[in-house]
Design a protein around this motif. Structure first.
Motif, PDB file in Angstrom:
ATOM      1  N   ALA A 286       0.830  -1.205   0.000  1.00 16.42           N
ATOM      2  CA  ALA A 286       0.000   0.000   0.000  1.00 16.42           C
ATOM      3  C   ALA A 286       0.860   1.248   0.000  1.00 16.42           C
ATOM      4  O   ALA A 286       0.597   2.208  -0.724  1.00 16.42           O
ATOM      5  CB  ALA A 286      -0.930  -0.005   1.213  1.00 16.42           C
ATOM      6  N   ALA A 287       1.897   1.232   0.823  1.00 18.85           N
ATOM      7  CA  ALA A 287       2.763   2.408   0.924  1.00 18.85           C
ATOM      8  C   ALA A 287       3.514   2.667  -0.374  1.00 18.85           C
ATOM      9  O   ALA A 287       3.747   3.818  -0.760  1.00 18.85           O
ATOM     10  CB  ALA A 287       3.747   2.218   2.077  1.00 18.85           C
ATOM     11  N   SER A 288       3.908   1.575  -1.061  1.00 17.79           N
ATOM     12  CA  SER A 288       4.696   1.751  -2.272  1.00 17.79           C
ATOM     13  C   SER A 288       3.860   2.184  -3.470  1.00 17.79           C
ATOM     14  O   SER A 288       4.363   2.834  -4.380  1.00 17.79           O
ATOM     15  CB  SER A 288       5.423   0.439  -2.613  1.00 17.79           C
ATOM     16  N   SER A 289       2.574   1.794  -3.482  1.00 21.07           N
ATOM     17  CA  SER A 289       1.734   2.099  -4.640  1.00 21.07           C
ATOM     18  C   SER A 289       0.785   3.268  -4.401  1.00 21.07           C
ATOM     19  O   SER A 289       0.174   3.766  -5.339  1.00 21.07           O
ATOM     20  CB  SER A 289       0.920   0.861  -5.035  1.00 21.07           C
ATOM     21  N   ALA A 290       0.646   3.697  -3.168  1.00 19.07           N
ATOM     22  CA  ALA A 290      -0.289   4.779  -2.859  1.00 19.07           C
ATOM     23  C   ALA A 290       0.441   6.109  -2.747  1.00 19.07           C
ATOM     24  O   ALA A 290       1.629   6.162  -2.464  1.00 19.07           O
ATOM     25  CB  ALA A 290      -1.019   4.487  -1.550  1.00 19.07           C
ATOM     26  N   THR A 291      -0.295   7.170  -3.006  1.00 18.35           N
ATOM     27  CA  THR A 291       0.274   8.508  -2.885  1.00 18.35           C
ATOM     28  C   THR A 291      -0.084   9.152  -1.555  1.00 18.35           C
ATOM     29  O   THR A 291       0.483  10.165  -1.193  1.00 18.35           O
ATOM     30  CB  THR A 291      -0.223   9.400  -4.037  1.00 18.35           C
ATOM     31  N   ALA A 292      -1.046   8.586  -0.848  1.00 20.15           N
ATOM     32  CA  ALA A 292      -1.457   9.147   0.434  1.00 20.15           C
ATOM     33  C   ALA A 292      -1.887   8.022   1.364  1.00 20.15           C
ATOM     34  O   ALA A 292      -2.410   7.003   0.929  1.00 20.15           O
ATOM     35  CB  ALA A 292      -2.612  10.139   0.237  1.00 20.15           C
TER      36      ALA A 292
ATOM     37  N   ALA B  27     -10.134  -0.006  22.113  1.00 23.48           N
ATOM     38  CA  ALA B  27      -9.368   0.976  21.350  1.00 23.48           C
ATOM     39  C   ALA B  27      -8.868   0.331  20.075  1.00 23.48           C
ATOM     40  O   ALA B  27      -8.641  -0.886  20.023  1.00 23.48           O
ATOM     41  CB  ALA B  27      -8.198   1.514  22.165  1.00 23.48           C
ATOM     42  N   GLY B  28      -8.720   1.142  19.030  1.00 24.55           N
ATOM     43  CA  GLY B  28      -8.254   0.624  17.760  1.00 24.55           C
ATOM     44  C   GLY B  28      -7.451   1.639  16.979  1.00 24.55           C
ATOM     45  O   GLY B  28      -7.498   2.842  17.260  1.00 24.55           O
ATOM     46  N   PHE B  29      -6.703   1.127  15.998  1.00 22.09           N
ATOM     47  CA  PHE B  29      -5.866   1.975  15.146  1.00 22.09           C
ATOM     48  C   PHE B  29      -5.911   1.399  13.739  1.00 22.09           C
ATOM     49  O   PHE B  29      -5.819   0.180  13.552  1.00 22.09           O
ATOM     50  CB  PHE B  29      -4.433   2.015  15.665  1.00 22.09           C
ATOM     51  N   LYS B  30      -6.058   2.273  12.735  1.00 23.00           N
ATOM     52  CA  LYS B  30      -6.189   1.820  11.344  1.00 23.00           C
ATOM     53  C   LYS B  30      -5.349   2.675  10.415  1.00 23.00           C
ATOM     54  O   LYS B  30      -5.304   3.905  10.541  1.00 23.00           O
ATOM     55  CB  LYS B  30      -7.661   1.878  10.920  1.00 23.00           C
ATOM     56  N   VAL B  31      -4.671   2.020   9.485  1.00 20.83           N
ATOM     57  CA  VAL B  31      -3.882   2.694   8.452  1.00 20.83           C
ATOM     58  C   VAL B  31      -4.500   2.343   7.105  1.00 20.83           C
ATOM     59  O   VAL B  31      -4.660   1.159   6.777  1.00 20.83           O
ATOM     60  CB  VAL B  31      -2.409   2.246   8.478  1.00 20.83           C
ATOM     61  N   THR B  32      -4.877   3.361   6.318  1.00 16.69           N
ATOM     62  CA  THR B  32      -5.539   3.141   5.039  1.00 16.69           C
ATOM     63  C   THR B  32      -4.798   3.883   3.936  1.00 16.69           C
ATOM     64  O   THR B  32      -4.494   5.072   4.065  1.00 16.69           O
ATOM     65  CB  THR B  32      -6.996   3.644   5.079  1.00 16.69           C
ATOM     66  N   ALA B  33      -4.503   3.175   2.851  1.00 14.29           N
ATOM     67  CA  ALA B  33      -3.875   3.783   1.682  1.00 14.29           C
ATOM     68  C   ALA B  33      -4.958   4.234   0.706  1.00 14.29           C
ATOM     69  O   ALA B  33      -6.085   3.726   0.728  1.00 14.29           O
ATOM     70  CB  ALA B  33      -2.937   2.797   1.008  1.00 14.29           C
ATOM     71  N   ASP B  34      -4.615   5.158  -0.170  1.00 16.68           N
ATOM     72  CA  ASP B  34      -5.632   5.683  -1.079  1.00 16.68           C
ATOM     73  C   ASP B  34      -6.023   4.679  -2.159  1.00 16.68           C
ATOM     74  O   ASP B  34      -6.982   4.901  -2.887  1.00 16.68           O
ATOM     75  CB  ASP B  34      -5.178   7.004  -1.710  1.00 16.68           C
ATOM     76  N   ASN B  35      -5.304   3.551  -2.251  1.00 21.22           N
ATOM     77  CA  ASN B  35      -5.704   2.507  -3.187  1.00 21.22           C
ATOM     78  C   ASN B  35      -6.661   1.500  -2.552  1.00 21.22           C
ATOM     79  O   ASN B  35      -7.028   0.504  -3.172  1.00 21.22           O
ATOM     80  CB  ASN B  35      -4.479   1.786  -3.746  1.00 21.22           C
ATOM     81  N   GLY B  36      -7.057   1.735  -1.299  1.00 20.54           N
ATOM     82  CA  GLY B  36      -8.034   0.891  -0.642  1.00 20.54           C
ATOM     83  C   GLY B  36      -7.479  -0.144   0.305  1.00 20.54           C
ATOM     84  O   GLY B  36      -8.222  -0.700   1.127  1.00 20.54           O
ATOM     85  N   LEU B  37      -6.190  -0.434   0.223  1.00 21.65           N
ATOM     86  CA  LEU B  37      -5.594  -1.400   1.143  1.00 21.65           C
ATOM     87  C   LEU B  37      -5.511  -0.806   2.551  1.00 21.65           C
ATOM     88  O   LEU B  37      -5.251   0.392   2.714  1.00 21.65           O
ATOM     89  CB  LEU B  37      -4.197  -1.800   0.670  1.00 21.65           C
ATOM     90  N   TYR B  38      -5.728  -1.638   3.560  1.00 20.23           N
ATOM     91  CA  TYR B  38      -5.655  -1.141   4.923  1.00 20.23           C
ATOM     92  C   TYR B  38      -5.214  -2.229   5.890  1.00 20.23           C
ATOM     93  O   TYR B  38      -5.305  -3.430   5.612  1.00 20.23           O
ATOM     94  CB  TYR B  38      -7.001  -0.562   5.371  1.00 20.23           C
ATOM     95  N   GLY B  39      -4.726  -1.787   7.014  1.00 23.95           N
ATOM     96  CA  GLY B  39      -4.383  -2.668   8.115  1.00 23.95           C
ATOM     97  C   GLY B  39      -4.895  -2.049   9.400  1.00 23.95           C
ATOM     98  O   GLY B  39      -4.907  -0.820   9.549  1.00 23.95           O
ATOM     99  N   ALA B  40      -5.361  -2.880  10.324  1.00 26.93           N
ATOM    100  CA  ALA B  40      -5.942  -2.362  11.557  1.00 26.93           C
ATOM    101  C   ALA B  40      -5.646  -3.290  12.717  1.00 26.93           C
ATOM    102  O   ALA B  40      -5.461  -4.501  12.544  1.00 26.93           O
ATOM    103  CB  ALA B  40      -7.455  -2.179  11.399  1.00 26.93           C
ATOM    104  N   ILE B  41      -5.605  -2.706  13.902  1.00 27.75           N
ATOM    105  CA  ILE B  41      -5.488  -3.483  15.133  1.00 27.75           C
ATOM    106  C   ILE B  41      -6.493  -2.922  16.122  1.00 27.75           C
ATOM    107  O   ILE B  41      -6.677  -1.702  16.208  1.00 27.75           O
ATOM    108  CB  ILE B  41      -4.051  -3.449  15.691  1.00 27.75           C
ATOM    109  N   TRP B  42      -7.171  -3.811  16.836  1.00 25.51           N
ATOM    110  CA  TRP B  42      -8.244  -3.408  17.747  1.00 25.51           C
ATOM    111  C   TRP B  42      -8.195  -4.299  18.967  1.00 25.51           C
ATOM    112  O   TRP B  42      -7.887  -5.499  18.865  1.00 25.51           O
ATOM    113  CB  TRP B  42      -9.585  -3.535  17.044  1.00 25.51           C
ATOM    114  N   GLY B  43      -8.473  -3.736  20.139  1.00 25.71           N
ATOM    115  CA  GLY B  43      -8.405  -4.519  21.356  1.00 25.71           C
ATOM    116  C   GLY B  43      -9.527  -4.214  22.324  1.00 25.71           C
ATOM    117  O   GLY B  43     -10.123  -3.126  22.306  1.00 25.71           O
ATOM    118  N   SER B  44      -9.831  -5.190  23.180  1.00 30.19           N
ATOM    119  CA  SER B  44     -10.873  -5.045  24.191  1.00 30.19           C
ATOM    120  C   SER B  44     -10.603  -6.026  25.321  1.00 30.19           C
ATOM    121  O   SER B  44      -9.930  -7.045  25.133  1.00 30.19           O
ATOM    122  CB  SER B  44     -12.253  -5.323  23.583  1.00 30.19           C
TER     123      SER B  44
END
Length: 223
Positions: free
Chosen positions: A28-34, A63-80
């Motif tokens: 995602a990081a290599s192919s996305a611009t944002a 609580a959770g954290f998400k990283v999203t690229a402008d090409n739609g790929l994403y990764g997330a982590i969430w806990g409870s």
């Protein structure tokens, strides 16, 4: 319903999910611009998942954290925090998700992901992985399907389906309703249906009612 699994069962190793997540994020990081970073946090009176409480009706901090690229790929982590049967000693849950989400047309959107559920505090192997797809129409109606070959940490497969709708009452208030069915006959010799109705104020849940039925009686999964 018992939810204690054997550590000898075949599972998706944690390093496989972590490697996949890292690979997708690098792609995602290599192919996305944002890239967009989002975080979330909540305190709820009960952690309800697919119609069943995961905290025995007690409050949960999430609580959770998400990283999203402008090409739609994403990764997330969430806990409870969680509370299962005493013999499992499970007190925490961490979900690691990698996926893709995007629009198919003006009205239709699709999200597909791989989610790995981990319970680091437990003394037995409760970890498992699921593939989930969600099709959304006009941002307010959705159909979801989840499938796992190790449903709820069992040695057998299970599938989950849900239909839902959100009904905006104003810019700040909306109602949400959903109905789901969990096929667990192979994994736990029992399947169940549930329905839920909730309200949200500025994105925060303010009301939730859950109805769950299985074989004519109320059931609790993973307890």
């Amino acid at each position: 319903m018992s939810f204690i699994s054997s550590a000898s069962r075949r599972r998706v190793p944690a390093f496989v999910v972590s490697s996949l997540a890292a690979g997708l994020l690098l792609a995602a990081a290599s192919s996305a611009t944002a890239t967009t970073f989002n975080g979330s946090g909540a305190i709820t009176t009960d952690y309800v998942w697919r119609g069943t409480t995961q905290t025995q009706g007690d409050p949960a901090v999430q609580a959770g954290f998400k990283v999203t690229a402008d090409n739609g790929l994403y990764g997330a982590i969430w806990g409870s925090n969680v509370e299962f049967a005493p013999e499992t000693k499970a007190s925490s849950e961490i979900d690691v998700t990698v996926g893709w989400g995007g629009t198919l047309s003006e009205d239709w959107a699709l999200d597909v992901n791989l989610t790995h559920y981990r319970y680091p505090s437990t003394t037995v192997d409760l970890n498992w992985t699921e593939t989930i797809g969600t099709l959304t129409w006009k941002q307010n109606y959705w159909a979801q399907l989840g499938y796992s070959t190790e449903a709820l940490a069992a040695a057998e497969a299970g599938a989950y389906a849900q239909l839902g709708a959100r009904m905006p009452l104003s810019e700040q208030v909306r109602l949400e309703a959903a109905a789901g069915y969990y096929w667990l006959d192979d994994a736990y010799d029992d399947s169940y249906a549930h329905a839920q109705l909730g309200g949200r104020l500025l994105g925060t849940p303010v009301l939730q009612a859950v109805i769950e039925a299985s074989g004519g009686s109320l059931q609790r999964v993973r307890h």
